[in-house]
Design an enzyme around this catalytic site. Structure first.
Site, mmCIF file in Angstrom:
data_model
loop_
_atom_site.group_PDB
_atom_site.id
_atom_site.type_symbol
_atom_site.label_atom_id
_atom_site.label_comp_id
_atom_site.label_asym_id
_atom_site.label_seq_id
_atom_site.Cartn_x
_atom_site.Cartn_y
_atom_site.Cartn_z
ATOM 1 N N PHE A 107 0.824 -1.203 0.000
ATOM 2 C CA PHE A 107 0.000 0.000 0.000
ATOM 3 C C PHE A 107 0.864 1.261 0.000
ATOM 4 C CE2 PHE A 107 -1.884 3.350 2.727
ATOM 5 C CZ PHE A 107 -2.891 3.760 1.866
ATOM 6 N N HIS A 108 1.857 1.307 0.876
ATOM 7 C CA HIS A 108 2.709 2.495 0.960
ATOM 8 C C HIS A 108 3.504 2.697 -0.319
ATOM 9 C CE1 HIS A 108 2.738 3.606 5.467
ATOM 10 N NE2 HIS A 108 1.615 2.973 5.164
ATOM 11 N N ASP A 109 3.882 1.613 -0.984
ATOM 12 C CA ASP A 109 4.593 1.748 -2.252
ATOM 13 C C ASP A 109 3.669 2.279 -3.345
ATOM 14 O OD1 ASP A 109 6.821 1.457 -4.044
ATOM 15 O OD2 ASP A 109 5.868 -0.351 -4.824
ATOM 16 N N ASN A 125 6.215 5.717 7.640
ATOM 17 C CA ASN A 125 6.630 4.354 7.302
ATOM 18 C C ASN A 125 7.258 3.623 8.476
ATOM 19 O OD1 ASN A 125 5.831 4.525 4.587
ATOM 20 N ND2 ASN A 125 7.767 5.451 3.986
#
Length: 242
Positions: A107-109, A125
């Site tokens: 998701f963060h990527d 993060n």
């Protein structure tokens, strides 16, 4: 019920990441936060695969259209299956807590475009995510760098995490029984030039966000409606839902 929300959430996220693969995005994280329209260059090759796939090769040849991309051969179904088996053995075995962190990494990527770049200095993060990320990067560098992008590998890890978390749920009855979900893995995402790291800061919805701020974030970033936005928040319960 929480597990059902978590499953819905990851399905939504992976569909968004799948759209990224079809467009072949990544490779430019200097734009700051993404606001909807992906226009990054990249290939349009893709691959549908899981362990039961009878085909050994993709239907299309990689065009290597990503800027500075490594020259890669066709991604074979058996390679995808081997990667998933290795992830199960070396990342997820006896570590159900890593299901949620692996999905969090994907998701963060994908905020701003799935491109295999995580800013380790971004406070959003911080946490247990880096433990899983270290293992994932080691596996990727050691065996899959020549066959798929890091962004693709992160998404494949998220797919595997969801599949394993469903089995974990059903075996331990942490929630109602959930019918296993079968995913088609599509590849073709481009890594940013500095992958796996980046200095670009991305904003994520935090505990200080109000309802409307959260809804606005997911609508602008992924085009989600309210139901989908609420569902994706349930992904935090993977591996520990009850």
């Amino acid at each position: 019920m929480r597990m059902q929300w978590a499953v819905a959430a990851v399905i939504i996220l992976l569909l968004s990441a799948e759209a990224e693969a079809r467009r072949g995005h990544g490779g430019d994280r200097n734009r700051g936060r993404h606001h909807g329209g992906h226009k990054r260059p990249g290939g349009h090759h893709r691959h549908d695969s899981d362990e039961s796939d009878e085909s050994n090769e993709s239907n299309e040849v990689s065009t290597n259209a990503c800027p500075g991309a490594v020259s890669r051969k066709r991604l074979e179904a058996r390679t995808v299956a081997a990667a998933k088996m290795e992830l199960k053995a070396k990342l997820f075995l006896d570590r159900p807590d890593r299901y949620a962190t692996a999905v969090r990494i994907a998701f963060h990527d994908c905020v701003g475009g799935c491109d295999g770049c995580i800013n380790r200095n971004n406070p959003d993060n911080f946490g247990f995510m880096f433990d899983s990320l270290d293992v994932m990067d080691k596996l990727y560098d050691g065996g899959y760098k020549q066959v798929m992008s890091r962004a693709d590998f992160y998404i494949l890890t998220g797919v595997t995490a969801l599949e394993e978390s469903l089995q974990f749920n059903n075996a331990n009855l942490t929630s109602s029984y959930i019918q296993p979900v079968k995913f088609n893995f599509k590849y073709g995402r481009c890594d940013c030039p500095t992958s796996p790291s980046t200095s670009v800061d991305r904003g994520f919805p935090g505990g200080h966000f109000g309802y409307q701020q959260v809804m606005d974030f997911f609508r602008e970033e992924f085009g989600f409606d309210e139901r989908e936005s609420v569902a994706i928040m349930g992904a935090h319960t993977l591996g520990g839902a009850s």
